[in-house]
Design an enzyme around this catalytic site. Sequence first.
Site, PDB file in Angstrom:
ATOM      1  N   GLY A   1      26.666  55.081  58.112  1.00  0.00           N
ATOM      2  CA  GLY A   1      25.739  54.135  57.608  1.00  0.00           C
ATOM      3  C   GLY A   1      24.750  54.282  58.708  1.00  0.00           C
ATOM      4  O   GLY A   1      24.618  54.396  59.749  1.00  0.00           O
ATOM      5  N   CYS A   2      23.136  53.917  57.894  1.00  0.00           N
ATOM      6  CA  CYS A   2      22.299  53.498  58.473  1.00  0.00           C
ATOM      7  C   CYS A   2      21.749  52.403  58.922  1.00  0.00           C
ATOM      8  O   CYS A   2      21.632  52.552  60.787  1.00  0.00           O
ATOM      9  CB  CYS A   2      20.563  53.572  58.068  1.00  0.00           C
ATOM     10  SG  CYS A   2      21.056  52.576  56.491  1.00  0.00           S
ATOM     11  N   TYR A   3      21.975  51.621  58.992  1.00  0.00           N
ATOM     12  CA  TYR A   3      21.993  50.407  60.468  1.00  0.00           C
ATOM     13  C   TYR A   3      23.094  50.064  61.556  1.00  0.00           C
ATOM     14  O   TYR A   3      22.777  49.967  62.761  1.00  0.00           O
ATOM     15  CB  TYR A   3      22.775  49.179  59.085  1.00  0.00           C
ATOM     16  CG  TYR A   3      21.528  48.348  59.128  1.00  0.00           C
ATOM     17  CD1 TYR A   3      20.334  48.475  59.427  1.00  0.00           C
ATOM     18  CD2 TYR A   3      21.544  48.134  57.143  1.00  0.00           C
ATOM     19  CE1 TYR A   3      19.164  47.906  58.469  1.00  0.00           C
ATOM     20  CE2 TYR A   3      21.003  47.192  56.285  1.00  0.00           C
ATOM     21  CZ  TYR A   3      19.838  47.353  56.829  1.00  0.00           C
ATOM     22  OH  TYR A   3      18.526  47.197  56.570  1.00  0.00           O
TER      23      TYR A   3
ATOM     24  N   GLN B   1      14.947  53.789  64.191  1.00  0.00           N
ATOM     25  CA  GLN B   1      15.011  55.385  63.272  1.00  0.00           C
ATOM     26  C   GLN B   1      14.327  55.605  62.458  1.00  0.00           C
ATOM     27  O   GLN B   1      14.308  54.915  61.622  1.00  0.00           O
ATOM     28  CB  GLN B   1      16.284  55.460  63.913  1.00  0.00           C
ATOM     29  CG  GLN B   1      16.990  55.027  62.819  1.00  0.00           C
ATOM     30  CD  GLN B   1      18.553  55.415  62.182  1.00  0.00           C
ATOM     31  OE1 GLN B   1      19.217  55.733  63.007  1.00  0.00           O
ATOM     32  NE2 GLN B   1      19.193  54.235  61.804  1.00  0.00           N
TER      33      GLN B   1
END
Length: 350
Positions: free
Chosen positions: A148-150, A316
């Site tokens: 996942g991004c986080y 990011q």
Amino acid sequence: MISVGIVGGTGYTGVELVRILLRHPHVQIKALTSRTEAGMRVDAMFPSLRGLTDLEFSNVDQDVLNQCDVVFFATPHGVAMKQARDLVEAGVKVIDLAADFRLKNTAEFEKWYGMPHACPDLLAESVYGLPEINREAIKAARIIGNPGCYPTTVQLGLLPLLKAQEQLVQFDTLIVDAKSGVSGAGRKAETSLLFSEASDNFKAYGVKGHRHHPEIVQGLDAMGQQKGWFDQMIFVPHLVPMIRGMFTTMYLKLTEQGKQTDLQTLFETAYANEFFVDVMPAGSLPETRSVRGANQLRIALYRPNDGDTLVILVVQDNLVKGASGQAVQNMNLMFGLPETTGLEVVPLLP
């Protein structure tokens, strides 16, 4: 050439995969599926791709997908696990950008995603696709659970501290204050994502509990020397009025040893050979626009007033290093290519 299938090509992570892979020198996109837009040219939906491809969206055809070398799933949670077995048995590698193969504990998966896992045996063999941590395992994997991004920002922001020979921070004090652009919620019709709702607004969500919380804890526990360090982690995500970008700020209390350690050098050394992780010079302030459109993650460290708190700043692009770019990074490793192939993109500014 690597023959690629993309299941779910109409979302933001899907079109981001197409954007990256069309410029990849060793890839041919063989199938790009959409159950609702079959027959439509890709550049009719995404004009940014005009002149770059003649691809059309197609219905999901298992026989066609079985002939690919790798299939990316840019789909909602629960889709990839229903098709993964047929693909793996046909010798196709699978990279899922959703959560089907991230959480190793099926009970945790079912709790947070509200569905039983369709193939727990394949989940057991899947590899968590964070290259800076699991590079060697990714090379030999058949199934990748793209992070996942986080969780990507948190784990890479803490990795040097976890790999240090001595405990430099009190991990049980970790506070994660994270912000994401609205594209992180996906390309869907939802009231909270309307321009008049999301613009000129800033809000927290998932404060009681967020599905990325157990993923972060799982990853940090796997890297750490002691289980349970992160049980008390506070993770609060926010939605900010921008399209792309993610900014994660972490706060930890330093140990006495940590106060005596040159943490800037520790981080610079840890990431000296990582092309996609940039430890910025002391005193720098990373900005989300500095990574827009690129597979780059930037880190800066602060110790306010030379006190006992360490502040770690991480930025990011949530759609690139936080999703599709990282997926291509994983594909490169799986097929023995230089990790940077097709990903050496200069960030967009302004």
